[in-house]
Design an enzyme around this catalytic site. Sequence first.
Site, short mmCIF file in Angstrom:
data_model
loop_
_atom_site.label_atom_id
_atom_site.label_comp_id
_atom_site.label_asym_id
_atom_site.label_seq_id
_atom_site.Cartn_x
_atom_site.Cartn_y
_atom_site.Cartn_z
CE LYS A 162 -3.84 -2.39 2.24
NZ LYS A 162 -4.48 -2.71 0.95
CB SER A 229 -13.34 -9.70 7.04
OG SER A 229 -13.90 -8.58 7.72
CD GLU A 250 -6.57 -9.23 -0.85
OE1 GLU A 250 -7.41 -10.11 -0.56
OE2 GLU A 250 -5.49 -9.11 -0.29
CB CYS A 284 -7.18 -13.21 1.14
SG CYS A 284 -5.82 -12.44 0.25
CD GLU A 461 -3.29 -3.96 -2.39
OE1 GLU A 461 -2.47 -3.05 -2.68
OE2 GLU A 461 -3.93 -3.98 -1.33
#
Length: 487
Positions: A162, A229, A250, A284, A461
């Site tokens: 980020k 989440s 994300e 994830c 990303e």
Amino acid sequence: MKAQPKASHFIDGEYVEDTAGTVIESIYPATGEVIARLHAATPDIVEKAIAAAKRAQPEWAAMSPTARGRILKRAAEIMRERNRELSELETLDTGKPIQETIVADPTSGADSFEFFGGIAAAALNGDYIPLGGDFAYTKRVPLGVCVGIGAWNYPQQIACWKGAPALAAGNSMVFKPSENTPLGALKIAEILIEAGLPKGLYNVIQGDRSTGPLLVNHPDVAKVSLTGSVPTGKKVAAAAAAELKHVTMELGGKSPLIVFDDADLESAIGGAMLGNFYSTGQVCSNGTRVFVQRKIKDAFLARLKERTEAIVIGDPMDEATQLGPMVSKAQRDKVLSYIEQGKAEGARLVTGGGIPNAVNTEGTYIQPTVFADVTDEMTIAREEIFGPVMCVLDFDDEAEVVARANATEFGLSAGVFTADLTRAHRVVDQLEAGTLWINTYNLAPVEIPFGGSKQSGFGRENSVAALNHYTELKTVYVGMGKVEAPY
């Protein structure tokens, strides 16, 4: 305590403490030991961080992209020089084995700073548009103050994923790591200052669920990037939408990994294991619904059982360890509950399913677990477990498996293993996911976009696509003649 930082927050180039904030205990998952004690950000700390970011950003944006990139590339060099130190901290923070963190965590963060530092000058160029006598041009401009909200599975990587594109584009950032893994981002902030980043551009504040809204709703924040989440994502998206802020997220997944009967069996099993057991299943994009064509199901399960039971579980600081503990007792208990639900609903337990022997009983360890004879309706096949639990489902033909793979609210990732590349491309074209792999799984180099669709979020990303999410397009029309008006 073995990992106690100088203070809880890093604001305007230095460590800052405010003991009025709620206590956050950083617990080493392998032993249950408290390794650091920090404090959540108070409203005053949040204001200080955002004020520092707002003050520093205009001068940074005025620098050339090449000059900004030079600092980011230096940060990458420092991270690589200190890879061992950073990897050990990541292991303490998360419980992930040093065997993993030393190749996958600080290194991927360094890759991000190097990549975005290298492309900033070229990727931020605009277009020239001839219009007869007149012309126009476009330019990409930074958004301003950006907020990054991280997850606990890859804390250093996410802090860089980020921070790097935001800074490369000329923005400033306030980053909030997960309260479960508060340590790594502070070191990233330190390294950026050492690399020459002006003070105030990358700030780290600790916090819990009450801290996020203070950041997201702040009037000086232009952009929010969340990894987390689905429920959290919906709250953040709603808050950002109310103020028309830029937002990317994300989120979770329940991704399909499809194994056709012509696939290389060992490679397919390796991909399934990487897509379920790496980072103790706390990824994830994991392919937790493994669809195996019926003809090879028995051979697949037999070999999968052998390889799974050979995984070395133990001390994360031992380089022989392949599987460490889960990040917290709460997460371990949640996964154990899903395992019991799977058994209760009729799934066949192939291996695992409990707490391993011969490990520290205070640690949050769990066995890598494989279920077979799983059906689409079972809870373990529908909900994100976020632990080392693989669900193996049977299928007969291509059309059937594509329909079943898409029958989910999520759309983060998918994978296909087959020797027939024509079929592989045909299948991935039909799968509803943002990031897909053919004959491999869970590789996410910085050069390629990573992100999902449906309930798994939006935006990307990494790659040039991420840089675009931290800028907006400005169009300039240049008139070369006199203005003709009918008035």
